[in-house]
Design a protein around this motif. Structure first.
Motif, PDB file in Angstrom:
ATOM      1  N   GLN A  10      27.756 -15.089   5.308  1.00 19.93           N
ATOM      2  CA  GLN A  10      27.106 -13.870   5.776  1.00 19.93           C
ATOM      3  C   GLN A  10      26.054 -14.231   6.820  1.00 19.93           C
ATOM      4  O   GLN A  10      25.226 -15.123   6.595  1.00 19.93           O
ATOM      5  N   LEU A  11      26.111 -13.532   7.953  1.00 13.69           N
ATOM      6  CA  LEU A  11      25.123 -13.699   9.015  1.00 13.69           C
ATOM      7  C   LEU A  11      24.315 -12.421   9.178  1.00 13.69           C
ATOM      8  O   LEU A  11      24.856 -11.321   9.054  1.00 13.69           O
ATOM      9  N   ALA A  12      23.038 -12.577   9.456  1.00 10.10           N
ATOM     10  CA  ALA A  12      22.204 -11.454   9.885  1.00 10.10           C
ATOM     11  C   ALA A  12      21.560 -11.858  11.202  1.00 10.10           C
ATOM     12  O   ALA A  12      21.366 -13.060  11.475  1.00 10.10           O
ATOM     13  N   TRP A  13      21.220 -10.862  12.031  1.00 11.76           N
ATOM     14  CA  TRP A  13      20.670 -11.196  13.338  1.00 11.76           C
ATOM     15  C   TRP A  13      19.584 -10.200  13.751  1.00 11.76           C
ATOM     16  O   TRP A  13      19.452  -9.110  13.188  1.00 11.76           O
ATOM     17  N   VAL A  19      20.743 -15.177  15.558  1.00 13.67           N
ATOM     18  CA  VAL A  19      20.979 -15.316  14.123  1.00 13.67           C
ATOM     19  C   VAL A  19      19.661 -15.593  13.406  1.00 13.67           C
ATOM     20  O   VAL A  19      18.920 -16.523  13.770  1.00 13.67           O
ATOM     21  N   THR A  20      19.372 -14.780  12.371  1.00 11.66           N
ATOM     22  CA  THR A  20      18.130 -14.932  11.600  1.00 11.66           C
ATOM     23  C   THR A  20      18.377 -15.390  10.161  1.00 11.66           C
ATOM     24  O   THR A  20      17.461 -15.881   9.509  1.00 11.66           O
ATOM     25  N   ARG A  21      19.585 -15.203   9.667  1.00  7.47           N
ATOM     26  CA  ARG A  21      19.872 -15.594   8.279  1.00  7.47           C
ATOM     27  C   ARG A  21      21.324 -16.029   8.163  1.00  7.47           C
ATOM     28  O   ARG A  21      22.221 -15.391   8.728  1.00  7.47           O
ATOM     29  N   VAL A  22      21.557 -17.116   7.411  1.00  9.02           N
ATOM     30  CA  VAL A  22      22.905 -17.632   7.175  1.00  9.02           C
ATOM     31  C   VAL A  22      23.044 -17.936   5.687  1.00  9.02           C
ATOM     32  O   VAL A  22      22.231 -18.670   5.116  1.00  9.02           O
ATOM     33  N   GLU A  23      24.056 -17.357   5.058  1.00  9.30           N
ATOM     34  CA  GLU A  23      24.308 -17.602   3.638  1.00  9.30           C
ATOM     35  C   GLU A  23      25.791 -17.885   3.446  1.00  9.30           C
ATOM     36  O   GLU A  23      26.634 -17.213   4.037  1.00  9.30           O
ATOM     37  N   GLY A  24      26.091 -18.858   2.614  1.00 11.18           N
ATOM     38  CA  GLY A  24      27.486 -19.147   2.311  1.00 11.18           C
ATOM     39  C   GLY A  24      27.977 -20.421   2.972  1.00 11.18           C
ATOM     40  O   GLY A  24      27.189 -21.279   3.401  1.00 11.18           O
ATOM     41  N   ASP A  25      29.283 -20.534   3.085  1.00  9.48           N
ATOM     42  CA  ASP A  25      29.930 -21.768   3.535  1.00  9.48           C
ATOM     43  C   ASP A  25      30.102 -21.757   5.061  1.00  9.48           C
ATOM     44  O   ASP A  25      31.220 -21.715   5.582  1.00  9.48           O
ATOM     45  N   SER A  26      28.994 -21.799   5.775  1.00  7.36           N
ATOM     46  CA  SER A  26      29.062 -21.729   7.238  1.00  7.36           C
ATOM     47  C   SER A  26      29.736 -22.963   7.841  1.00  7.36           C
ATOM     48  O   SER A  26      30.386 -22.874   8.883  1.00  7.36           O
ATOM     49  N   GLU A  36      22.009 -25.307  11.972  1.00  6.68           N
ATOM     50  CA  GLU A  36      22.339 -25.293  13.399  1.00  6.68           C
ATOM     51  C   GLU A  36      22.595 -23.877  13.915  1.00  6.68           C
ATOM     52  O   GLU A  36      22.502 -23.630  15.120  1.00  6.68           O
ATOM     53  N   LEU A  37      22.919 -22.954  13.019  1.00  5.57           N
ATOM     54  CA  LEU A  37      23.227 -21.592  13.441  1.00  5.57           C
ATOM     55  C   LEU A  37      21.989 -20.724  13.586  1.00  5.57           C
ATOM     56  O   LEU A  37      21.989 -19.750  14.344  1.00  5.57           O
ATOM     57  N   LEU A  38      20.928 -21.049  12.866  1.00  4.60           N
ATOM     58  CA  LEU A  38      19.715 -20.240  12.922  1.00  4.60           C
ATOM     59  C   LEU A  38      19.150 -20.206  14.343  1.00  4.60           C
ATOM     60  O   LEU A  38      19.056 -21.237  15.020  1.00  4.60           O
TER      61      LEU A  38
END
Length: 324
Positions: A10-13, A19-26, A36-38
């Motif tokens: 799950q991504l939030a931006w 991107v402000t939040r990353v949850e799960g198997d990125s 690296e995605l934040l």
């Protein structure tokens, strides 16, 4: 992440599409770890054009759980196929992202899908007639005790066949689920009602522990009920008469509603871990051998996951995680 969980993230931006939040198997789904995605531009994180990213943001702002499919270029030679469910999460635009390659593992071929739906429909009609005939005979007050027992057995076997047909139909179904928000306890109780006669015969009850302020689950109850009921029955039938099935309703690490079912009798040998949720892949999948495969199909199609923990020793825990 447990190997039995669906590959998902799950991504939030932010309003600036970073991107402000990353949850799960990125690392698996988006080919990069969360760190690296934040603060990465959304279009870069998803491997799409800036224009496409703006379109996705607009859909997320509508907060109607729109579903979009992407062909994402994530550094590999071949593009990745992603499924996104867009909406607001904690007030910010967000997307729940599934790796379609993982989603399609174990999915039935188109021919089998059509055959299972057609076959279950054709069998269900005559089975309903047999069921009505048996129930009519049961109302005969002049029956001997032996005939009453026979009719009780016939009714039990008819219910078993009905559940098997549900498994077959649901495993092959590929239509869009009708999702709505429901209390998780009511979803569980509806499933329990479907196997109430079998549970009553063995004097088995559900012991439900529910955490306070549990989020509601977004599910299609019509499609979830039979597969969840079969899981309850599978666990109950392995336990001694007069025992309890332990159920825990809780909030998961990512704020999702979770249902945990404890099976104190079943074991999960190492050789069955990879095939537990595949058709005929485990001795735990009683009946037509499709119960766990159908459960997994239903959960994934409704934006949830199902996993199992256990070892070669007795004692397993099934965890169902629902979209909210």
């Amino acid at each position: 992440m447990n190997a039995l969980l669906l590959q998902a993230v799950q991504l939030a931006w932010s309003p600036g599409l970073r991107v402000t939040r990353v949850e799960g198997d990125s690392a698996t789904v988006l080919r990069r770890p969360a760190a690296e995605l934040l603060d990465t531009p959304l279009h870069v994180a998803l491997g799409i054009s800036p224009e496409r990213a703006r379109d996705l943001n607009a859909l997320a702002q509508e907060d109607r759980h729109a579903v979009e499919f992407l062909s994402a270029q994530l550094g590999s030679v071949e593009p990745s196929s992603l499924r996104l469910v867009l909406g607001l999460s904690e007030g910010a635009p967000a997307a729940a992202i599934l790796d379609l390659n993982a989603l399609l593992i174990g999915a039935p071929p188109v021919q089998i899908s059509g055959l299972s739906s057609s076959l279950s429909h054709e069998i269900r009609n005559p089975l309903s007639s047999v069921k009505m005939a048996v129930q009519t005979l049961q109302r005969n007050t002049g029956l001997s005790d032996r005939d009453k027992r026979r009719l009780t057995i016939a009714n039990r076997e008819i219910r078993t066949m009905e559940r098997m047909l549900w498994m077959l139909s649901e495993y092959g179904r590929d239509s869009v689920p009708n999702l709505d928000s429901h209390p998780l306890r009511s979803v569980l109780q509806e499933a329990q009602t479907m196997v109430a006669p079998e549970l009553a015969e063995r004097r088995i009850e559900l012991n439900i522990e529910e955490e306070p302020e549990l989020p509601r689950a977004r599910v299609d109850t019509l499609r979830l009920r039979p597969v969840l009921a079969q899981l309850l029955l599978n666990i109950a039938m392995g336990q001694p008469e007069g025992s309890q099935v332990q159920v825990h309703l809780r909030t998961g690490p990512s704020g999702q509603a979770q249902l945990l079912l404890k099976d104190p009798v079943a074991a999960l040998p190492p050789e069955e871990r990879a095939t537990l949720f595949e058709p005929f892949g485990s001795r735990l999948a009683h009946g037509a051998g499709l119960s766990l495969a159908a459960l997994r199909r239903v959960m994934l199609n409704q934006g949830g996951t199902v996993s199992a923990e256990g070892s070669a020793e007795p004692g397993m825990v099934f965890t169902l995680t629902f979209a909210v």
